[in-house]
Design a protein around this motif. Structure first.
Motif, PDB file in Angstrom:
ATOM      1  N   ARG A 186       0.863  -1.395   0.108  1.00 48.58           N
ATOM      2  CA  ARG A 186      -0.049   0.163   0.085  1.00 48.58           C
ATOM      3  C   ARG A 186       0.869   1.237   0.049  1.00 48.58           C
ATOM      4  O   ARG A 186       0.732   1.929  -0.702  1.00 48.58           O
ATOM      5  CB  ARG A 186      -1.034  -0.109   1.174  1.00 48.58           C
ATOM      6  N   HIS A 187       1.963   1.206   1.015  1.00 44.15           N
ATOM      7  CA  HIS A 187       2.551   2.610   0.794  1.00 44.15           C
ATOM      8  C   HIS A 187       3.450   2.698  -0.270  1.00 44.15           C
ATOM      9  O   HIS A 187       3.746   3.695  -0.718  1.00 44.15           O
ATOM     10  CB  HIS A 187       3.511   2.610   2.274  1.00 44.15           C
ATOM     11  N   ARG A 188       4.111   1.470  -0.755  1.00 43.14           N
ATOM     12  CA  ARG A 188       4.592   1.865  -1.991  1.00 43.14           C
ATOM     13  C   ARG A 188       3.966   2.208  -3.309  1.00 43.14           C
ATOM     14  O   ARG A 188       4.553   3.050  -3.945  1.00 43.14           O
ATOM     15  CB  ARG A 188       5.511   0.330  -2.288  1.00 43.14           C
ATOM     16  N   TYR A 189       2.691   1.695  -3.361  1.00 42.24           N
ATOM     17  CA  TYR A 189       2.169   2.280  -4.562  1.00 42.24           C
ATOM     18  C   TYR A 189       1.560   3.621  -4.250  1.00 42.24           C
ATOM     19  O   TYR A 189       1.674   4.479  -5.255  1.00 42.24           O
ATOM     20  CB  TYR A 189       0.599   1.237  -4.163  1.00 42.24           C
ATOM     21  N   THR A 190       1.393   4.300  -3.063  1.00 39.29           N
ATOM     22  CA  THR A 190       0.981   5.307  -2.764  1.00 39.29           C
ATOM     23  C   THR A 190       2.191   6.401  -3.247  1.00 39.29           C
ATOM     24  O   THR A 190       1.974   7.340  -3.682  1.00 39.29           O
ATOM     25  CB  THR A 190       0.688   5.691  -1.331  1.00 39.29           C
ATOM     26  N   ASP A 191       3.418   6.191  -2.708  1.00 37.03           N
ATOM     27  CA  ASP A 191       4.658   6.773  -2.911  1.00 37.03           C
ATOM     28  C   ASP A 191       4.897   7.047  -4.502  1.00 37.03           C
ATOM     29  O   ASP A 191       5.717   7.980  -4.976  1.00 37.03           O
ATOM     30  CB  ASP A 191       5.933   6.291  -2.206  1.00 37.03           C
ATOM     31  N   VAL A 192       4.803   5.688  -5.100  1.00 32.38           N
ATOM     32  CA  VAL A 192       5.050   5.711  -6.374  1.00 32.38           C
ATOM     33  C   VAL A 192       4.073   6.744  -7.407  1.00 32.38           C
ATOM     34  O   VAL A 192       4.601   7.586  -8.139  1.00 32.38           O
ATOM     35  CB  VAL A 192       4.958   4.372  -7.011  1.00 32.38           C
ATOM     36  N   HIS A 193       2.947   6.708  -7.034  1.00 33.49           N
ATOM     37  CA  HIS A 193       1.807   7.460  -7.855  1.00 33.49           C
ATOM     38  C   HIS A 193       1.876   8.949  -7.362  1.00 33.49           C
ATOM     39  O   HIS A 193       1.519   9.728  -7.874  1.00 33.49           O
ATOM     40  CB  HIS A 193       0.533   6.742  -7.548  1.00 33.49           C
ATOM     41  N   ARG A 194       2.372   9.004  -6.129  1.00 32.38           N
ATOM     42  CA  ARG A 194       2.592  10.616  -5.593  1.00 32.38           C
ATOM     43  C   ARG A 194       3.731  11.234  -6.519  1.00 32.38           C
ATOM     44  O   ARG A 194       3.485  12.270  -6.868  1.00 32.38           O
ATOM     45  CB  ARG A 194       2.964  10.765  -4.250  1.00 32.38           C
TER      46      ARG A 194
END
Length: 506
Positions: free
Chosen positions: A266-274
């Motif tokens: 979840r955190h990695r997906y959020t960081d990448v798309h941010r």
């Protein structure tokens, strides 16, 4: 230690500066040369040599020392035979391992001395006719290099310090002559070839094509996991057909269990798309987050639900997994004592700890435990069945694959297209590739259509790969050799030293 006393007594040598033959002896002195061991003992040659005058007035060298053929060279305290031994040890084992071997062989050589013996072989002025190019990792996910191989002879031609198109294009410009270039699907190499060697024929590697096809099939299986689950739930046995064990209770979770891997996804997906929304490139994001570019690309193009499902499927089954149906049924019957349930399943063969049982009961109380369902084959396992020949599957695997095809028409269509494409690759039927692309673009799941569009963009290279005998297989072998050399040098070798060891003929 053994000593051998000797004296040079040959014809007067020529001056190394002007090649004028010496006639007058200036003086003599004694050299100590380490030689190869004799009878398990160290051997030292105490050699008396002569120093001559150079009588040529135009020569800047006034005196010079004679060298004994096949024994000495200037400023070397070891014989040429011992030097050859040490160079072989250094090229095969490297520094530390070579030092340990020399100690056992009674040779005086530390790791620094061994590594200093390695000299970079000369690089040919012209590129080979069939050139193979691929990347390798100096540090995985951080820094990469490029290895160039003569595909016809299987020899490494050169090693480049990075994998950028500019570096490769500069090398192709300085070393003309490549007529066929075997590569993977990397766009940087394609750009360099079109810029520096436009007349060369590009050949896409067949193994990478099958790997890309496999990835598209696996993504299709991920997207249609609900079809498999629905069929399994519809075919689940009724209570009358169950054995006389406690009735299994299905406890659907209100949300996906928050495991460490799920939360990290979840955190990695959020960081990448941010960072993507801020305009960052994939390479910049990979460097910033410490990830591989392929990982960042997967998080960019894959839905969060698929990533979370994959993270959940990757959790290993623990020792408690076979006993969860019994625990769920006993918990629903009103038995909530962790110690009591631990004793009951221990009598049935459980070998884990009581804490694991209590953790599962806590998840049941909180309503976050996963339901006990019939195990569905993972997308990766289904993909392996599809990409293998049917005659190489067991009877059980054939039956399970047929059930999967019946459960989801999209997976069945992906299976048919994948097997046709695999036949094109293995039998090199490149003339049929365009027809396959048209079929995939018209009637196939999304990931297969995307793969077909990717092939169309690189149609000439892919067609050549499915037609010609050349491939990057020998290059992949040298990439694996690079990994072995890196491990031998503990991953701390400089680029110059690693390049030297790669270029030295194995």
């Amino acid at each position: 230690m053994l000593f051998v006393d000797a004296a040079a007594s040959g014809q007067p040598p020529s001056c190394p500066g002007c090649r004028w033959r010496g006639r007058r002896v200036h003086s003599t002195y004694r050299r100590r040369l380490s030689e190869r061991p004799l009878g398990g003992q160290k051997l030292v040659v105490r050699l008396r040599v002569r120093r001559f005058f150079c009588d040529r007035k135009s020569c800047g060298r006034r005196t010079f020392v004679e060298q004994v053929d096949r024994l000495t060279e200037p400023h070397r305290r070891a014989s040429l035979g011992l030097k050859e031994w040490l160079t072989t040890v250094a090229s095969e084992l490297g520094g530390r391992a070579g030092e340990r071997l020399c100690r056992k062989l009674h040779l005086s050589a530390g790791r620094t001395r061994l590594l200093e013996l390695l000299e970079e072989p000369p690089v040919p002025e012209r590129a080979p006719r069939v050139l193979g190019v691929d990347e390798f990792a100096f540090r995985r996910g951080r820094r990469y290099g490029t290895i160039l191989v003569d595909v016809e002879t299987g020899r490494v031609v050169d090693v480049l310090p990075d994998r950028t198109s500019e570096t490769f294009a500069a090398w192709l410009t300085a070393h003309p002559g490549a007529e066929i270039i075997c590569r993977d699907r990397a766009s940087a190499y394609t750009k360099a070839i079109k810029q520096a060697a436009p007349d060369a024929l590009e050949v896409a590697d067949r193994w990478h094509l099958l790997q890309n096809m496999s990835a598209a099939v696996e993504k299709t299986c991920h997207q249609h996991r609900s079809c498999l689950r629905k069929r399994l739930d519809d075919e689940a046995p009724t209570a009358a057909e169950d054995p006389p064990e406690p009735v299994l209770v299905d406890l659907p979770p209100p949300a996906l269990p928050r495991t460490a891997m799920v939360e990290r996804t979840r955190h990695r997906y959020t960081d990448v798309h941010r960072l993507l929304d801020q305009g960052w490139t994939i390479s910049a994001i990979a460097r910033h987050l410490g990830l591989d570019r392929k990982t960042v690309h997967r998080f960019k193009t894959t839905d969060l639900d698929l990533l979370l499902a994959s993270a959940r499927d990757r959790r290993p089954d623990g020792v408690l997994e076979p006993f969860k149906p019994y625990l769920n049924s006993r918990f629903a019957a009103g038995c909530t004592s962790g110690t009591r349930l631990f004793r009951e399943i221990a009598e049935r063969g459980y070998r884990g700890s009581v804490q694991v049982v209590r953790k599962h009961l806590a998840a049941l109380r909180a309503g976050t435990a996963e339901p006990v369902r019939t195990a569905a084959p993972s997308p990766r396992k289904i993909t392996s069945w599809i990409m293998r020949d049917r005659d190489r599957l067991s009877a059980e695997e054939v039956e399970q694959l047929d059930q999967v095809r019946l459960a989801c028409p999209d997976i069945a269509r992906a299976c048919d297209l994948a097997r046709v494409f695999r036949d094109l690759v293995r039998n090199r039927r490149g003339q049929l590739l365009l027809d396959w692309i048209r079929q995939a673009e018209q009637d196939s799941p999304g990931p297969i259509r995307g793969f077909a569009g990717f092939l169309r963009q690189d149609l000439d290279a892919v067609t050549a790969g499915l037609t010609l005998v050349w491939s990057s297989g020998i290059v992949e072998g040298h990439v694996n050799r690079v990994k072995t050399l890196k491990r031998a040098m503990y991953g701390r070798a400089s680029f110059r030293l690693l390049r030297t060891r790669i270029l030295i003929r194995p």
